[in-house]
Design a protein around this motif. Structure first.
Motif, PDB file in Angstrom:
ATOM      1  N   ILE A  30       0.643  -0.965   0.148  1.00 22.32           N
ATOM      2  CA  ILE A  30       0.002   0.182  -0.140  1.00 22.32           C
ATOM      3  C   ILE A  30       0.939   1.185   0.058  1.00 22.32           C
ATOM      4  CG2 ILE A  30      -1.730   1.189   1.294  1.00 22.32           C
ATOM      5  CD1 ILE A  30      -2.692  -1.481   2.477  1.00 22.32           C
ATOM      6  N   ASN A  31       0.484   2.224  -0.729  1.00 19.95           N
ATOM      7  CA  ASN A  31       1.041   3.537  -0.742  1.00 19.95           C
ATOM      8  C   ASN A  31       0.549   4.626  -0.179  1.00 19.95           C
ATOM      9  OD1 ASN A  31       3.055   5.777  -1.342  1.00 19.95           O
ATOM     10  ND2 ASN A  31       3.660   4.878  -3.120  1.00 19.95           N
ATOM     11  N   PRO A  32       0.805   5.191   0.965  1.00 24.72           N
ATOM     12  CA  PRO A  32       0.119   6.031   1.575  1.00 24.72           C
ATOM     13  C   PRO A  32      -0.094   7.359   0.865  1.00 24.72           C
ATOM     14  CG  PRO A  32       2.096   5.749   2.712  1.00 24.72           C
ATOM     15  CD  PRO A  32       2.137   4.487   1.701  1.00 24.72           C
ATOM     16  N   SER A  33       0.898   7.726  -0.077  1.00 24.77           N
ATOM     17  CA  SER A  33       0.739   8.913  -0.563  1.00 24.77           C
ATOM     18  C   SER A  33      -0.686   8.803  -1.742  1.00 24.77           C
ATOM     19  CB  SER A  33       2.005   9.098  -1.737  1.00 24.77           C
ATOM     20  OG  SER A  33       2.032   8.108  -2.728  1.00 24.77           O
ATOM     21  N   ASP A  34      -0.959   7.838  -2.235  1.00 27.76           N
ATOM     22  CA  ASP A  34      -2.051   7.574  -2.979  1.00 27.76           C
ATOM     23  C   ASP A  34      -3.352   7.685  -2.053  1.00 27.76           C
ATOM     24  OD1 ASP A  34      -3.585   7.255  -5.397  1.00 27.76           O
ATOM     25  OD2 ASP A  34      -4.022   5.273  -4.505  1.00 27.76           O
ATOM     26  N   LEU A  35      -3.144   6.841  -0.967  1.00 29.49           N
ATOM     27  CA  LEU A  35      -4.432   7.021   0.079  1.00 29.49           C
ATOM     28  C   LEU A  35      -4.736   8.331   0.450  1.00 29.49           C
ATOM     29  CD1 LEU A  35      -3.593   3.758   2.058  1.00 29.49           C
ATOM     30  CD2 LEU A  35      -4.986   4.035   0.199  1.00 29.49           C
ATOM     31  N   ILE A  36      -3.683   9.083   0.848  1.00 31.17           N
ATOM     32  CA  ILE A  36      -3.886  10.608   1.252  1.00 31.17           C
ATOM     33  C   ILE A  36      -4.473  11.359   0.151  1.00 31.17           C
ATOM     34  CG2 ILE A  36      -2.644  12.541   2.073  1.00 31.17           C
ATOM     35  CD1 ILE A  36      -0.775  10.877   3.420  1.00 31.17           C
ATOM     36  N   ALA A  37      -3.768  11.144  -0.925  1.00 33.06           N
ATOM     37  CA  ALA A  37      -4.372  11.975  -2.237  1.00 33.06           C
ATOM     38  C   ALA A  37      -5.785  11.654  -2.294  1.00 33.06           C
ATOM     39  CB  ALA A  37      -3.571  11.670  -3.553  1.00 33.06           C
ATOM     40  N   ASN A  38      -6.430  10.493  -2.378  1.00 30.74           N
ATOM     41  CA  ASN A  38      -7.734  10.063  -2.734  1.00 30.74           C
ATOM     42  C   ASN A  38      -8.574  10.243  -1.672  1.00 30.74           C
ATOM     43  OD1 ASN A  38      -8.263   8.698  -5.279  1.00 30.74           O
ATOM     44  ND2 ASN A  38      -6.433   7.971  -4.876  1.00 30.74           N
TER      45      ASN A  38
END
Length: 264
Positions: A30-38
């Motif tokens: 899991i990449n938290p950068s994408d989770l945060i962006a979304n």
């Protein structure tokens, strides 16, 4: 951290911000950068700011060639936008992955699609958030998810004649102070080392596109590094940090027509 008297293209009633995160890589499922962006809402408002519309890209593959191909097309219209994206990517990357973003954000030729750009990436060893102050042109020797590096690549140096280091067009000291003052109990820091991997690479890719249009013009791009934690609590903190940085960027740009130069 200086400034020059150049126009800052900020709309009065609405400001549009492109936000990107990265896809998975290595052993990180899991990449938290994408989770945060979304996790960001499609729009928000803050005191004395216009409505801020957020446009979220699909997670960016951790692949140099893909970044160099698609990111310039995010920022400015390109001749190839008139046809579907058909360039050969690794098999795991659909060629139509980003077409919807281009179709949904048309703009006049040579005009940027967005008022601001915030790239988000993960720095797993760090336990804090960093606002990256610059991006680097050379020495991308780490292998991406396709097993490729940029060793021997000279496009930016020899063809573009671009500076070794590029910086965002903001008064970064002002952005930093606004960002930090708006967050309580969160460890946020400035940084001049984005890592010489895909985070640094995407940052430079965006900055150099603005530099190519006009070396003295505003480059409204920023990079946020986030820790490698992905629990719900961590993503919520990351969301607040990202929104705070977006607000600081917009507020700082509205405060002054000056900006920091984009080159050395």
């Amino acid at each position: 951290m200086g400034s020059r008297d150049l126009e800052v293209p900020v709309k009065i009633d609405e400001t549009t911000v492109l936000v990107t995160g990265f896809g998975v890589f290595g052993n990180n499922g899991i990449n938290p950068s994408d989770l945060i962006a979304n996790s960001l809402l499609s729009s928000f408002t803050a005191d004395d700011l216009p409505n801020i519309k957020i446009v979220k890209a699909s997670p960016i593959p951790v692949h140099y060639r893909t970044v160099r191909d698609v990111v310039p097309r995010f920022l400015f219209p390109q001749p190839q936008d008139k046809v579907a994206m058909t360039r050969s990517y690794p098999p795991s990357i659909p060629t139509s992955l980003f077409q919807g973003l281009l179709d949904a954000n048309p703009t006049a030729e040579d005009k940027p699609r967005f008022d601001f750009v915030l790239h988000i990436g993960m720095a797993a060893p760090r336990e804090y958030f960093t606002m990256e102050m610059c991006a680097h042109r050379d020495r991308y020797l780490g292998k991406d998810e396709a097993g490729e590096t940029m060793e021997g690549d000279t496009l930016w140096r020899d063809e573009y004649k671009a500076p070794e280091i590029l910086r965002p067009g903001f008064d970064t000291e002002d952005v930093w102070k606004r960002w930090k003052s708006g967050l309580t109990g969160v460890d946020v820091r400035p940084s001049s080392d984005a890592g010489r991997y895909l985070c640094d690479f995407i940052y430079y890719t965006s900055l150099v596109e603005y530099w190519r249009k006009d070396p003295k013009a505003m480059a409204p791009v920023m990079f946020l590094h986030v820790p490698g934690k992905s629990e719900d609590y961590d993503i919520e903190i990351g969301r607040k940090v990202a929104l705070g940085l977006i607000g600081a960027m917009v507020a700082s740009a509205r405060r002054t027509k000056g900006h920091e130069g984009t080159g050395n």
